[in-house]
Scaffold this active site. Structure first.
Site, mmCIF file in Angstrom:
data_model
loop_
_atom_site.group_PDB
_atom_site.id
_atom_site.type_symbol
_atom_site.label_atom_id
_atom_site.label_comp_id
_atom_site.label_asym_id
_atom_site.label_seq_id
_atom_site.Cartn_x
_atom_site.Cartn_y
_atom_site.Cartn_z
ATOM 1 N N HIS A 3 -10.812 -2.668 1.562
ATOM 2 C CA HIS A 3 -11.603 -1.752 0.623
ATOM 3 C C HIS A 3 -11.618 -0.865 0.371
ATOM 4 C CE1 HIS A 3 -8.774 2.948 1.432
ATOM 5 N NE2 HIS A 3 -10.997 3.129 1.802
ATOM 6 N N ASN B 288 -0.347 1.727 -5.874
ATOM 7 C CA ASN B 288 -0.084 2.935 -6.516
ATOM 8 C C ASN B 288 1.640 3.489 -5.785
ATOM 9 O OD1 ASN B 288 -3.095 4.047 -4.193
ATOM 10 N ND2 ASN B 288 -0.866 4.234 -3.539
ATOM 11 N N ASP C 81 1.142 -1.400 0.317
ATOM 12 C CA ASP C 81 -0.095 -0.122 -0.302
ATOM 13 C C ASP C 81 0.762 1.421 -0.145
ATOM 14 O OD1 ASP C 81 -2.382 1.780 -0.131
ATOM 15 O OD2 ASP C 81 -2.963 0.953 2.388
#
Length: 460
Positions: free
Chosen positions: A129, A259, A34
């Site tokens: 999420h 990301n 993450d």
């Protein structure tokens, strides 16, 4: 006596054949970090963080240097990864929060659902999420097992869920990575005789950062580096569990990130290496993520693939490798099966990729060229993070850092890309209105944490 002995031998042979049939289908392990930056892994250029286990996967497998997440923020990326579809198709344009009432649409067929319909055991350990109400949780979306935190670790209500239920409201974040790793290893041990899909989704290195005592204070890059070195340890533990159970040569392992790094947090936010910008932007640093794939005997050691590929490709690739076509979604996919890339028999056919942010295409890549459309200032709590830009044109082959716009010297190339983008958008077609709530307008908590990180760096 001979008849009994012969019967015993035949029975043993039958059981062996049966066991082999059960394990004919390859296992799939996807490990997702993450907010991990392109410059935070040794094999991608980090010199102050030790990542021997991830580096080993690259050395003995495949390193993808131009591999993209589908969004510069987490929820849309996670939705795209497990469906093979741009998050805009799902109406997931923003990040989910504890106050959100929506989640991943029920009509989407996830990787877990497709593989489960093909006899696979499925599990996710880590950050979900994609909605916290019951119908949106992993067990209702194809996973047999779930243990983890349903949100980012900086949001309210950080709890561990076991399946659909709260397991603990006391989460010591120093042990999050170890907890997920232990769950993953137990799952492998338990399902060594069955085909499985294991999805390990770390909460780290998303801020706030925590590392266990064994790793804290050990890296040259402070706490951020400690966190990455513990994630690397976790990757090693998962691979060791595969080896211990004789599964390594029948398992595809993919390591990637959702990301780029959250640069606003300075030293606690990671590094994009040679790339421009980071999380929250559609510059390369926001979506080009460090990715490696490992499969002994299948992937040639030391392979490097420099052409475009993306997390959208994981769904069709996994479907193809596992023979799960009959149970996959009938909806259009936006990736392609990149088995030829994995096995060194060919390249990815498609050369196009759309960079979405907040449900809008901000940039488009075709081959080595990328055009970025005009964008206003990117702000957080009134602070300009990325100044407004006009149309930009880059050749990523020669300018990975997007430093020199070639728009003036290559107007025809810009027109070519804009025409290709129009065609590409028509292929994607109409997409639903966004289902998720927009990010809260008050980003003061982000600003304050960033200020604390900067002050810490300056020794204040």
């Amino acid at each position: 006596m001979k008849r009994i002995l012969l019967s015993t031998v035949l029975l043993a042979a039958s059981l062996t054949v049966f066991a082999q049939k059960k394990s004919d289908k390859p296992n799939i392990v996807v490990i997702l970090a993450d907010d991990l930056g392109y410059g935070d892994i040794g094999t991608f250029g980090a010199t102050d963080i030790r990542t021997p286990n991830i580096d080993n996967l690259a050395t003995k497998g495949l390193k993808l240097t131009s591999f993209y997440s589908s969004s510069p923020v987490c929820s849309p990326t996670r939705a795209a990864l497990i469906t093979g579809r741009y998050p805009r198709r799902l109406g997931i344009d923003h990040v989910f929060f504890p106050e959100s009432f929506t989640g991943i649409p029920a009509e989407e067929v996830t990787i877990a659902e497709a593989l489960k319909g093909n006899g696979y055991q499925t599990a996710i350990f880590g950050k979900w999420h994609l909605g916290h109400h019951r119908q949106f949780l992993p067990l209702q979306n194809g996973f047999d097992e779930y243990y983890g935190i349903p949100y980012s670790n900086d949001m309210q209500g950080v709890v561990y869920l076991r399946g659909n239920d709260v397991d603990s409201i006391k989460v010591n974040q120093k042990y999050i990575t170890k907890t997920y790793t232990n769950e993953a290893v137990k799952f492998i041990d338990k399902n060594k005789d069955k085909p499985f899909f294991l999805y390990v989704t770390h909460n780290m290195p998303h801020v706030p950062l925590y590392a266990s005592p064994e790793f804290e204070g050990k890296s040259k890059r402070g706490l951020y580096g400690d966190v990455i070195e513990e994630i690397d340890w976790s990757v090693g533990e998962v691979v060791r569990a595969l080896k211990k159970n004789g599964l390594e040569e029948n398992t595809l392992v993919v390591f990637t990130s959702d990301n780029g790094p959250w640069l606003i947090f300075d030293i606690e936010g990671g590094s994009a290496g040679p790339l421009r910008q980071g999380k929250g932007t559609t510059f390369e640093g926001g979506q080009r993520v460090p990715t490696v794939a490992y499969w002994p005997g299948k992937i040639k050691p030391g392979t490097v693939y420099e052409d475009l590929a993306s997390q959208l490709d994981l769904y069709p690739t996994i479907i193809g490798l596992t023979g799960s076509q009959k149970t996959q979604t009938k909806k259009p996919l936006d990736g392609e099966d990149i088995s030829p890339v994995l096995f060194g028999t060919g390249k990815r056919k498609g050369q196009e990729f759309a960079y979405y942010s907040n449900g809008i295409i901000e940039a488009f890549r075709k081959g080595d060229w990328k055009i970025r459309l005009p964008q206003p200032d990117t702000k957080i709590n009134g602070i300009i993070i990325v100044p407004a830009t006009d149309t930009l044109l880059f050749n990523l082959k020669t300018d990975i850092g997007e430093k020199n716009s070639l728009l003036k010297s290559n107007p025809e190339k810009a027109k070519e890309l804009l025409t290709a983008l129009t065609t590409y958008q028509a292929k994607i077609g109409d997409t639903p209105e966004a289902l998720v709530q927009r990010m809260p307008s008050d980003d003061s908590h982000i600003k304050k944490r960033a200020e604390r990180a900067t002050a810490k760096k300056n020794g204040k």
